[in-house]
Design a protein around this motif. Structure first.
Motif, short mmCIF file in Angstrom:
data_model
loop_
_atom_site.label_atom_id
_atom_site.label_comp_id
_atom_site.label_asym_id
_atom_site.label_seq_id
_atom_site.Cartn_x
_atom_site.Cartn_y
_atom_site.Cartn_z
N LYS A 147 0.84 -1.13 0.03
CA LYS A 147 -0.13 0.06 -0.21
C LYS A 147 0.87 1.31 -0.07
O LYS A 147 2.26 1.10 0.25
N VAL A 170 -1.46 10.37 3.63
CA VAL A 170 -2.50 9.60 3.18
C VAL A 170 -2.25 8.27 2.81
O VAL A 170 -1.31 7.73 2.21
N PRO A 172 -3.97 5.22 0.94
CA PRO A 172 -5.07 5.07 0.12
C PRO A 172 -5.39 3.42 0.57
O PRO A 172 -4.52 2.54 0.56
N SER A 180 -4.23 2.91 -5.70
CA SER A 180 -3.74 3.70 -4.75
C SER A 180 -3.20 4.99 -5.16
O SER A 180 -3.72 6.05 -4.47
N ALA A 184 -4.46 8.77 -3.89
CA ALA A 184 -3.33 9.59 -3.37
C ALA A 184 -3.59 10.98 -4.27
O ALA A 184 -3.44 12.30 -3.59
N TYR A 233 -14.26 10.81 -1.17
CA TYR A 233 -13.30 9.91 -0.44
C TYR A 233 -13.59 9.85 1.28
O TYR A 233 -13.35 10.91 1.77
N ASN A 235 -12.60 8.88 5.04
CA ASN A 235 -11.44 8.41 5.94
C ASN A 235 -11.71 7.09 6.58
O ASN A 235 -12.87 6.80 6.96
N ASP A 238 -11.55 4.60 2.38
CA ASP A 238 -11.02 4.92 1.10
C ASP A 238 -9.54 5.19 1.57
O ASP A 238 -8.63 4.85 0.57
N TYR A 239 -9.36 5.74 2.51
CA TYR A 239 -7.82 5.95 2.80
C TYR A 239 -7.69 5.91 4.35
O TYR A 239 -8.57 5.96 5.16
#
Ligand code: PGA
Ligand code: ZN
Length: 413
Positions: A147, A170, A172, A180, A184, A233, A235, A238-239
């Motif tokens: 990742k 961040v 992803p 990913s 980002a 996106y 928290n 998605d990331y």
């Protein structure tokens, strides 16, 4: 194959400081070229980055001595050896140096050769770099995509102390590097748009992340979350969010000095402060949130935080298996940064990755704040099935080179 020629030169890194680039030639004409990166918030337990200290050249930061050590000491020893036994060649250089921290030849000198040897072998065998690393050091595990950890807001030494916390990251939550990277990049650009709309600066720090004049360290989390939400996106879905405190840099006389927040706090108070990040912003990854020898507070935080999250040692471990053993004994972390130039050879880097995996720790193979176009760490991350590749913002060639190399690997090129 036989090694026929080794030559190092002095080139510049992304900050415009000198670094070592080495060319290794084999007797079939294959050439491997590799450059080493350089840190700014370096750990005191890192191997020695040999600098000339000559004030008349590059503010003392020249690396002609390291270059000379490759050309005059390492090359004569390695030329005419077989290139196949990568670990033995590394051990030979380690012995040639003979010091515990590579202070004689320099970790920059040794690592540049160590990496270039692997690259020359890859060229000679017409195989990808990751495959050489994998088959030699990690043949018992399957290569896997890491990742991404992408540093989108820069502070600390990388951005003239605009924030005390050095990095806002961040991560992803996507399987493929291409997916990913898209997350980002989209979040990075959403942050840029958001900052512009607030009339805040979009100038960037050493690792390509923004460094706006916000009112507090915490405001950076709010900016990221708000920007990501604006393009859909979420928290933790998605990331994930991460920080790198690089806390040794703001640790003074047993206390932690947060200039931005106008407070000086103890390690114990800092534990609570970081725990509040976990609750308020669902921060997932906590790197170097305490000073490099403040073991007590590392262990305390490890006891109190959600152990599904990551407590990552960078300056704490310095890719050094001895430091990692101490950390394991003290239950001080559940993840480690891996930076080849902290230890100075790929053989020792592979040992550190294997030990982390044995401990069940997450592994984040990482760039440095001073980088070059060399993307070796991307191959290393994939070859060793590291959980993460940590890099800067998805912008600027020095950072993007690593992301793009992962995309090449994904496309089997
Ligand atoms: P450095 O920063 O390369 O300046 O040490 C990166 C980090 O601390 O992770
Ligand atoms: Zn770090």
């Amino acid at each position: 194959m036989k090694i026929t020629h080794i030559q190092a030169i002095e080139v510049l890194d992304s900050r415009g400081n000198p670094t070592v680039r080495t060319f290794v030639t084999l007797d079939d004409g294959s050439v491997g070229v590799s450059s080493v990166p350089s840190g700014a918030s370096t750990g005191s337990h890192e191997a020695t980055e040999l600098r000339d200290q000559d004030p008349k050249r590059y503010q003392g930061l020249g690396v002609l001595n390291a270059v000379n050590n490759v050309n005059k000491i390492i090359a004569p020893k390695l030329v005419n050896s077989q290139s196949d036994k990568l670990d033995e060649l590394d051990k030979l250089m380690i012995d040639l140096d003979g010091t515990p921290n590579k202070s004689k030849l320099g970790a920059n000198a040794i690592l540049s050769v160590s990496q270039a040897l692997i690259k020359a072998k890859a060229v000679s065998e017409r195989r990808p770099i990751w495959q050489i690393i994998h088959d030699f050091y990690f043949k018992d595990i399957s290569p896997a995509y890491p990742k991404l950890m992408s540093n989108v807001i820069n502070g600390g030494k990388h951005a003239d102390w605009n924030f005390d916390i050095q990095e806002f990251i961040v991560i992803p939550l996507r399987q493929l590097p291409s997916e990913s990277l898209k997350v980002a990049s989209e979040i990075y650009h959403a942050i840029q748009k958001n900052l512009k709309s607030k009339k805040l600066s979009i100038l960037v720090g050493d690792e390509g992340g923004f460094s706006p004049a916000l009112n507090s360290n915490e405001e950076a989390f709010r900016i990221i979350i708000e920007s990501a939400e604006s393009i859909g996106y979420k928290n933790r879905k998605d990331y994930q969010l991460g920080i790198d405190g690089a806390a040794s840099e703001f640790y003074k006389d047993g206390e932690y000095v947060f200039k931005k927040d106008n407070k000086i706090i103890s390690g114990e108070e800092l534990v609570d402060y970081y725990l509040s990040f976990e609750n308020k912003y669902q921060v997932y990854s906590f790197e170097d949130i305490f000073a490099e020898d403040d073991w007590i507070n590392w262990s305390l935080f490890k006891k109190r935080f959600n152990n599904n999250d990551l407590l990552v040692g960078d300056d704490l471990f310095c890719t050094n298996t001895g430091r990692m053993m101490m950390g394991h004994e003290k239950q001080a972390a559940n993840a480690t940064i891996i930076k080849p130039n902290q230890i100075g050879s790929i053989y020792e880097t592979a040992e550190a990755i294997k030990l982390a995996k044995k401990y069940g720790w997450a592994v984040a193979v990482s760039h440095r704040s001073g980088e070059t176009e060399d993307s070796f760490v991307a191959d290393l991350a994939y070859a060793s099935a590291a959980d993460f590749l940590k890099d800067g913002a998805p912008a600027r060639s020095d950072r993007v080179a690593k992301y793009n190399r992962l995309i090449e690997i994904e496309n089997k090129l």
